[in-house]
Write a protein that holds these residues in place. Sequence first.
Motif, PDB file in Angstrom:
ATOM      1  N   LEU A 129       0.843  -1.196   0.000  1.00 22.55           N
ATOM      2  CA  LEU A 129       0.000   0.000   0.000  1.00 22.55           C
ATOM      3  C   LEU A 129       0.875   1.242   0.000  1.00 22.55           C
ATOM      4  O   LEU A 129       0.668   2.178  -0.771  1.00 22.55           O
ATOM      5  CB  LEU A 129      -0.923   0.023   1.226  1.00 22.55           C
ATOM      6  CG  LEU A 129      -2.009  -1.034   1.328  1.00 22.55           C
ATOM      7  CD1 LEU A 129      -2.817  -0.835   2.606  1.00 22.55           C
ATOM      8  CD2 LEU A 129      -2.923  -0.980   0.133  1.00 22.55           C
ATOM      9  N   PHE A 133       1.151   4.139  -2.920  1.00 26.02           N
ATOM     10  CA  PHE A 133       0.837   5.557  -2.692  1.00 26.02           C
ATOM     11  C   PHE A 133       2.067   6.429  -2.925  1.00 26.02           C
ATOM     12  O   PHE A 133       1.970   7.488  -3.542  1.00 26.02           O
ATOM     13  CB  PHE A 133       0.312   5.773  -1.274  1.00 26.02           C
ATOM     14  CG  PHE A 133      -1.138   5.472  -1.127  1.00 26.02           C
ATOM     15  CD1 PHE A 133      -1.563   4.180  -0.958  1.00 26.02           C
ATOM     16  CD2 PHE A 133      -2.078   6.477  -1.187  1.00 26.02           C
ATOM     17  CE1 PHE A 133      -2.909   3.886  -0.839  1.00 26.02           C
ATOM     18  CE2 PHE A 133      -3.419   6.198  -1.067  1.00 26.02           C
ATOM     19  CZ  PHE A 133      -3.833   4.900  -0.890  1.00 26.02           C
TER      20      PHE A 133
ATOM     21  N   ALA B  89      -7.402   2.551   2.724  1.00 20.88           N
ATOM     22  CA  ALA B  89      -6.405   2.684   1.657  1.00 20.88           C
ATOM     23  C   ALA B  89      -7.068   2.564   0.292  1.00 20.88           C
ATOM     24  O   ALA B  89      -6.717   3.294  -0.639  1.00 20.88           O
ATOM     25  CB  ALA B  89      -5.322   1.625   1.823  1.00 20.88           C
ATOM     26  N   VAL B  90      -8.055   1.669   0.159  1.00 21.61           N
ATOM     27  CA  VAL B  90      -8.770   1.553  -1.120  1.00 21.61           C
ATOM     28  C   VAL B  90      -9.493   2.862  -1.427  1.00 21.61           C
ATOM     29  O   VAL B  90      -9.438   3.377  -2.555  1.00 21.61           O
ATOM     30  CB  VAL B  90      -9.759   0.371  -1.081  1.00 21.61           C
ATOM     31  CG1 VAL B  90     -10.544   0.305  -2.377  1.00 21.61           C
ATOM     32  CG2 VAL B  90      -9.025  -0.930  -0.869  1.00 21.61           C
ATOM     33  N   SER B  93      -6.994   5.489  -2.508  1.00 25.28           N
ATOM     34  CA  SER B  93      -6.453   5.297  -3.855  1.00 25.28           C
ATOM     35  C   SER B  93      -7.507   5.650  -4.903  1.00 25.28           C
ATOM     36  O   SER B  93      -7.178   6.175  -5.968  1.00 25.28           O
ATOM     37  CB  SER B  93      -5.940   3.871  -4.037  1.00 25.28           C
ATOM     38  OG  SER B  93      -6.946   2.957  -3.775  1.00 25.28           O
TER      39      SER B  93
ATOM     40  N   LEU C  69      -0.582   7.089   4.930  1.00 20.18           N
ATOM     41  CA  LEU C  69      -1.343   6.944   3.682  1.00 20.18           C
ATOM     42  C   LEU C  69      -2.120   8.223   3.392  1.00 20.18           C
ATOM     43  O   LEU C  69      -2.199   8.672   2.244  1.00 20.18           O
ATOM     44  CB  LEU C  69      -2.289   5.749   3.779  1.00 20.18           C
ATOM     45  CG  LEU C  69      -1.630   4.377   3.846  1.00 20.18           C
ATOM     46  CD1 LEU C  69      -2.681   3.299   3.862  1.00 20.18           C
ATOM     47  CD2 LEU C  69      -0.692   4.174   2.676  1.00 20.18           C
ATOM     48  N   THR C  73      -1.688  10.720   0.198  1.00 17.55           N
ATOM     49  CA  THR C  73      -2.799  11.137  -0.662  1.00 17.55           C
ATOM     50  C   THR C  73      -2.809  12.651  -0.820  1.00 17.55           C
ATOM     51  O   THR C  73      -3.053  13.159  -1.920  1.00 17.55           O
ATOM     52  CB  THR C  73      -4.130  10.675  -0.055  1.00 17.55           C
ATOM     53  OG1 THR C  73      -4.007   9.312   0.309  1.00 17.55           O
ATOM     54  CG2 THR C  73      -5.265  10.837  -1.036  1.00 17.55           C
ATOM     55  N   VAL C 168      -5.961  -2.020  -4.375  1.00 14.86           N
ATOM     56  CA  VAL C 168      -5.097  -0.842  -4.508  1.00 14.86           C
ATOM     57  C   VAL C 168      -4.100  -1.047  -5.639  1.00 14.86           C
ATOM     58  O   VAL C 168      -3.817  -0.121  -6.418  1.00 14.86           O
ATOM     59  CB  VAL C 168      -4.384  -0.545  -3.178  1.00 14.86           C
ATOM     60  CG1 VAL C 168      -3.359   0.541  -3.350  1.00 14.86           C
ATOM     61  CG2 VAL C 168      -5.397  -0.115  -2.141  1.00 14.86           C
ATOM     62  N   LEU C 172      -3.901   1.718  -8.462  1.00 17.53           N
ATOM     63  CA  LEU C 172      -2.722   2.579  -8.565  1.00 17.53           C
ATOM     64  C   LEU C 172      -1.549   1.892  -9.237  1.00 17.53           C
ATOM     65  O   LEU C 172      -0.832   2.516 -10.008  1.00 17.53           O
ATOM     66  CB  LEU C 172      -2.290   3.053  -7.171  1.00 17.53           C
ATOM     67  CG  LEU C 172      -3.260   3.940  -6.418  1.00 17.53           C
ATOM     68  CD1 LEU C 172      -2.664   4.348  -5.097  1.00 17.53           C
ATOM     69  CD2 LEU C 172      -3.588   5.182  -7.216  1.00 17.53           C
TER      70      LEU C 172
END
Lengths: 140, 117, 187
Positions: A129, A133, B89-90, B93, C69, C73, C168, C172
């Motif tokens: 993850l 990101f 997190a999903v 994203s 995270l 973002t 994810v 991404l």
Amino acid sequence: MLHHTVLRVVAKLLIPMILLFALYVQFHGDYSPGGGFQAGVIFAAGIILYALIFGLEDTMDALPPGVLKILSPLGVLIYAGVGVDTLLLGGNFLDYNFLAHEPTHGQHLGIFLVELGVGVTVFSTMLLLYYAFAGREPGQ
Amino acid sequence: MTVLHLYNYEIAIFLAMVGFYVVVSRGNLVKKVAGLSMFQTSVFILYISMGVVDGGTVPILVEGMTHYSNPVPHVLILTAIVVGVATTAVALSLIIRIKEAYGTVEEDEIHEQDKSF
Amino acid sequence: MNLDLTIDVLLLAFMAVIAIAVVRMRDLFGIAMLFSVFSLLSAGVFTVMDAADVAFTEAAVGAGVSTILMLATLTRTAREEQPKRSRNPTLPLIVVFVTGALLVFGTSDLPRMGDASAPAHHHVAPRYIEDSEREIGIPNIVTSVLASYRGYDTLGETTVIFTAGVAVMALLGIRRRRRREEPGEED
């Protein structure tokens, strides 16, 4: 790579401790608070700290995303594999009593393996993850 | 003590409602996710509050202790926290993809762009 | 227990203040930081309420990974929340107040916090506490319930985490940035 001397020195001292602590949490989870979920997150946090200070490229060289993409399903497979193993040994799915001659020994072994599976999946997914990101170019 | 005996529940509801308000009233998607996470945390507090036992201790067996707090909510919430971060997190994203497609993360502007098509 | 209660009341009051601050702030970076503090305080509340394992997880996940995270973002979207246009705050406020009032009404029937005779403590929990030593043989009851008694659940949760990772990756992907040292290298 950032050139903050204090950050880099402190991180170099801290990261091994964090990783060692994660291993302690993983394998001592039967006797003290802890287990696969926590250990996986702490281990990933240690690596993320390294990536924040020494750069994402170096981290990806040391721990390539390809390896993590294998580890992430591997944890689930270890978990489910223990279940299938108990089925083959004549018990119910995830009935650890059949893993060893003594039921409590079987439970110990089963919990150890299952927590290992959880830890591997959580660690590799959390790090993936972060890679996803952080690897994204800012803005666009 | 009589006033405080439901204090945890009331505060958990208050936090959940603040998170809910952020989700329904704010247009920024990142802020909505923060509100949602706050709602989630308050549900965790509600659950753990229900597991408390007076005079109990951490549910790890030790000699001489007979009262332990209820381990079942702990197990449920322990896994819920990690699943929560994975689902957050999903969501985040998806927000990054929305930003790349629309150039904004404000709900109003996204709706306007959708209408103009 | 009284000291516990005081700490509990104070931590929860702090959390309420932070929640209000999150609503009022426009700087998303500040919101991410406040959210991290919020998680850390909730970990403190869990410790006071004898949930060591949960506190541990919340401190590592909420204050650590999810903040990182969220910050990642922000660097890829926007730092500031745009002032909202043509939005009436009354309807959301009414909805939230009605929902909150209903929930508060619902809690009025709940047993007192810490009441050992509450129904929640009389179903499977006593069996786990009394028999796990003999049946599983490890002291941490949370681990025995998590990995053995409720192994199916945990297998499901692990699969959910793996699935979220796959989602994810699909959204991404992982792009390796080119190294600055070797500008001529082709990826």
